[in-house]
Design a protein around this motif. Structure first.
Motif, PDB file in Angstrom:
ATOM      1  N   GLY A  67       0.818  -1.216   0.000  1.00 29.70           N
ATOM      2  CA  GLY A  67       0.000   0.000   0.000  1.00 29.70           C
ATOM      3  C   GLY A  67       0.852   1.265   0.000  1.00 29.70           C
ATOM      4  O   GLY A  67       0.515   2.264  -0.654  1.00 29.70           O
ATOM      5  N   THR A  68       1.951   1.226   0.706  1.00 26.72           N
ATOM      6  CA  THR A  68       2.863   2.374   0.748  1.00 26.72           C
ATOM      7  C   THR A  68       3.469   2.627  -0.626  1.00 26.72           C
ATOM      8  O   THR A  68       3.527   3.766  -1.104  1.00 26.72           O
ATOM      9  N   VAL A  69       3.905   1.554  -1.270  1.00 22.69           N
ATOM     10  CA  VAL A  69       4.505   1.673  -2.602  1.00 22.69           C
ATOM     11  C   VAL A  69       3.481   2.206  -3.601  1.00 22.69           C
ATOM     12  O   VAL A  69       3.779   3.086  -4.417  1.00 22.69           O
ATOM     13  N   LYS A  70       2.257   1.694  -3.525  1.00 27.65           N
ATOM     14  CA  LYS A  70       1.202   2.189  -4.418  1.00 27.65           C
ATOM     15  C   LYS A  70       0.953   3.683  -4.188  1.00 27.65           C
ATOM     16  O   LYS A  70       0.735   4.436  -5.135  1.00 27.65           O
ATOM     17  N   SER A  71       1.002   4.107  -2.935  1.00 22.90           N
ATOM     18  CA  SER A  71       0.835   5.531  -2.620  1.00 22.90           C
ATOM     19  C   SER A  71       1.966   6.362  -3.197  1.00 22.90           C
ATOM     20  O   SER A  71       1.757   7.454  -3.727  1.00 22.90           O
TER      21      SER A  71
END
Length: 187
Positions: A168-172
Motif C-alpha cells: 500500500g505504501t509503494v502504491k501511494s
C-alpha cells in the motif's frame, strides 16, 4: 538507481566518448537489458527490438560525446536514443508514410523528413528537460518508485519487495508521484 550507479554510467559514457571499447562493452553490459525491454515494449517484436538495440548502440558509440549530465541522467539519455530509434522504425513500417510520393512515384526530398525529425527531436529534448526538472521535485521514494515502475517495468509487488515497504505504501508513492509529476508538467 543510486547516485553511484549514475556516476558509473556517466564515467562509462565519458570513456566511450574518448574511444574506449572496454568502457563501451561495460556500458552495453550494464544497460542493454533495460534498453531491450523498452524497445520490446514499443516494437512488440523481438526481431525488431534486437535490430533497434544494435542500431542504438552504434548511435551511442558515435554520439557519446554529445551526452550532457546537466540535461539528464545517463539512463534518460540512453532511453531517449532507444525511443527515437523505435519510433523511427514504427514510422518506416507505416504504409501511409513513404519515401515515395503516391502520385509521381518519385522520391520525396529527403530534407523534408530530416527537418521534421530535427524539430521533433528538439521538442522532445525540451520535454525531457521539463520532465527531469519535475522528477527532481519529487520525494526520493516517489521518484525512485516511478523510475523503476516506468523505466524498468517493475510491478507494485516487485517495488514493495525491492524497497522492503508495504504494498500500500509503494502504491501511494507511485500514485502521489504521478499526481505531483502531472501537476508540475501542467504548470
Amino acid at each position: 538507481m543510486s547516485q553511484d550507479d549514475v556516476q558509473r554510467l556517466e564515467s562509462l559514457l565519458l570513456a566511450t566518448a574518448e574511444g574506449s571499447s572496454t568502457a563501451f562493452a561495460e556500458l552495453y553490459s550494464e544497460t542493454s537489458a533495460h534498453l531491450f525491454a523498452l524497445l520490446l515494449r514499443i516494437l512488440r517484436r523481438r526481431d525488431l527490438a534486437e535490430e533497434a538495440l544494435q542500431d542504438c548502440y552504434v548511435r551511442i558509440w558515435n554520439k557519446a560525446k554529445s551526452y550532457n549530465a546537466e540535461r539528464g541522467s545517463p539512463n534518460v539519455w540512453l532511453a531517449s536514443i532507444a525511443r527515437y530509434r523505435a519510433l523511427d522504425m514504427l514510422r518506416a513500417r507505416r504504409p501511409e508514410v513513404s519515401e515515395y510520393s503516391s502520385e509521381s512515384g518519385e522520391p520525396l526530398p529527403s530534407h523534408v523528413d530530416e527537418t521534421v525529425n530535427i524539430e521533433q527531436q528538439a521538442e522532445d529534448q525540451s520535454d525531457l528537460e521539463r520532465l527531469h526538472d519535475c522528477l527532481d521535485e519529487l520525494a526520493d521514494d516517489q521518484r525512485d518508485a516511478l523510475m523503476l515502475a516506468y523505466y524498468e517495468g517493475y510491478t507494485h509487488p516487485e517495488l514493495s519487495e525491492r524497497f522492503a515497504a508495504p504494498l500500500g505504501t509503494v502504491k501511494s508513492w507511485v500514485r502521489r508521484g504521478l499526481q505531483r509529476l502531472r501537476e508540475c508538467l501542467e504548470r
